[in-house]
Design a protein around this motif. Structure first.
Motif, PDB file in Angstrom:
ATOM      1  N   LEU A  94       0.806  -1.216   0.000  1.00  0.00           N
ATOM      2  CA  LEU A  94       0.000   0.000   0.000  1.00  0.00           C
ATOM      3  C   LEU A  94       0.840   1.268   0.000  1.00  0.00           C
ATOM      4  N   PHE A  95       1.844   1.345   0.860  1.00  0.00           N
ATOM      5  CA  PHE A  95       2.712   2.522   0.952  1.00  0.00           C
ATOM      6  C   PHE A  95       4.115   2.068   1.318  1.00  0.00           C
ATOM      7  N   PRO A  96       4.922   1.755   0.325  1.00  0.00           N
ATOM      8  CA  PRO A  96       6.239   1.143   0.553  1.00  0.00           C
ATOM      9  C   PRO A  96       7.179   1.906   1.497  1.00  0.00           C
ATOM     10  N   PRO A  97       7.300   3.248   1.426  1.00  0.00           N
ATOM     11  CA  PRO A  97       8.249   3.908   2.335  1.00  0.00           C
ATOM     12  C   PRO A  97       7.896   3.745   3.818  1.00  0.00           C
ATOM     13  N   LEU A  98       6.628   3.641   4.118  1.00  0.00           N
ATOM     14  CA  LEU A  98       6.223   3.478   5.516  1.00  0.00           C
ATOM     15  C   LEU A  98       6.577   2.090   6.045  1.00  0.00           C
ATOM     16  N   ALA A  99       6.663   1.119   5.170  1.00  0.00           N
ATOM     17  CA  ALA A  99       6.979  -0.249   5.599  1.00  0.00           C
ATOM     18  C   ALA A  99       8.428  -0.397   6.042  1.00  0.00           C
ATOM     19  N   VAL A 100       9.324   0.469   5.560  1.00  0.00           N
ATOM     20  CA  VAL A 100      10.741   0.353   5.895  1.00  0.00           C
ATOM     21  C   VAL A 100      11.199   1.467   6.834  1.00  0.00           C
ATOM     22  N   TYR A 101      10.284   2.034   7.607  1.00  0.00           N
ATOM     23  CA  TYR A 101      10.618   3.194   8.463  1.00  0.00           C
ATOM     24  C   TYR A 101      11.669   2.871   9.517  1.00  0.00           C
ATOM     25  N   ASP A 102      11.762   1.645   9.964  1.00  0.00           N
ATOM     26  CA  ASP A 102      12.726   1.301  11.013  1.00  0.00           C
ATOM     27  C   ASP A 102      14.048   0.769  10.457  1.00  0.00           C
ATOM     28  N   LYS A 103      14.207   0.777   9.141  1.00  0.00           N
ATOM     29  CA  LYS A 103      15.434   0.274   8.522  1.00  0.00           C
ATOM     30  C   LYS A 103      16.463   1.370   8.286  1.00  0.00           C
ATOM     31  N   GLY A 104      16.131   2.610   8.581  1.00  0.00           N
ATOM     32  CA  GLY A 104      17.083   3.704   8.425  1.00  0.00           C
ATOM     33  C   GLY A 104      16.652   4.691   7.362  1.00  0.00           C
ATOM     34  N   CYS A 105      17.267   5.861   7.422  1.00  0.00           N
ATOM     35  CA  CYS A 105      16.917   6.953   6.528  1.00  0.00           C
ATOM     36  C   CYS A 105      17.251   6.625   5.071  1.00  0.00           C
ATOM     37  N   GLY A 106      18.367   5.956   4.850  1.00  0.00           N
ATOM     38  CA  GLY A 106      18.759   5.608   3.483  1.00  0.00           C
ATOM     39  C   GLY A 106      17.757   4.698   2.809  1.00  0.00           C
ATOM     40  N   SER A 107      17.264   3.732   3.535  1.00  0.00           N
ATOM     41  CA  SER A 107      16.279   2.803   2.967  1.00  0.00           C
ATOM     42  C   SER A 107      14.977   3.524   2.644  1.00  0.00           C
ATOM     43  N   ILE A 108      14.574   4.419   3.523  1.00  0.00           N
ATOM     44  CA  ILE A 108      13.340   5.169   3.287  1.00  0.00           C
ATOM     45  C   ILE A 108      13.483   6.024   2.037  1.00  0.00           C
ATOM     46  N   LEU A 109      14.639   6.694   1.887  1.00  0.00           N
ATOM     47  CA  LEU A 109      14.844   7.549   0.717  1.00  0.00           C
ATOM     48  C   LEU A 109      14.874   6.749  -0.577  1.00  0.00           C
ATOM     49  N   ILE A 110      15.555   5.616  -0.560  1.00  0.00           N
ATOM     50  CA  ILE A 110      15.616   4.774  -1.764  1.00  0.00           C
ATOM     51  C   ILE A 110      14.229   4.305  -2.162  1.00  0.00           C
ATOM     52  N   VAL A 111      13.479   3.819  -1.195  1.00  0.00           N
ATOM     53  CA  VAL A 111      12.139   3.313  -1.492  1.00  0.00           C
ATOM     54  C   VAL A 111      11.216   4.457  -1.909  1.00  0.00           C
ATOM     55  N   LEU A 112      11.362   5.621  -1.294  1.00  0.00           N
ATOM     56  CA  LEU A 112      10.530   6.767  -1.654  1.00  0.00           C
ATOM     57  C   LEU A 112      10.804   7.211  -3.090  1.00  0.00           C
TER      58      LEU A 112
END
Length: 52
Positions: free
Chosen positions: A11-29
């Motif tokens: 449904l919303f990929p960046p929210l699913a990786v919120y605890d994996k770090g800022c880099g992961s959130i940015l890549i997915v976003l």
């Protein structure tokens, strides 16, 4: 990887990786902004790697 994380990554990929770090959130976003499917795939890969 829980069922809720999989549903959230679809449904919303960046929210699913919120605890994996800022880099992961940015890549997915960025991938989600370029296309929904690449964002979902990246989120699922990141969530799967965290489990190993």
């Amino acid at each position: 990887m829980s069922v809720w994380r999989v549903i959230l990554s679809v449904l919303f990929p960046p929210l699913a990786v919120y605890d994996k770090g800022c880099g992961s959130i940015l890549i997915v976003l960025i991938l989600t902004l370029l296309g929904w499917i690449p964002g979902v795939i990246a989120a699922l890969i990141i969530l799967n790697k965290g489990k190993q």
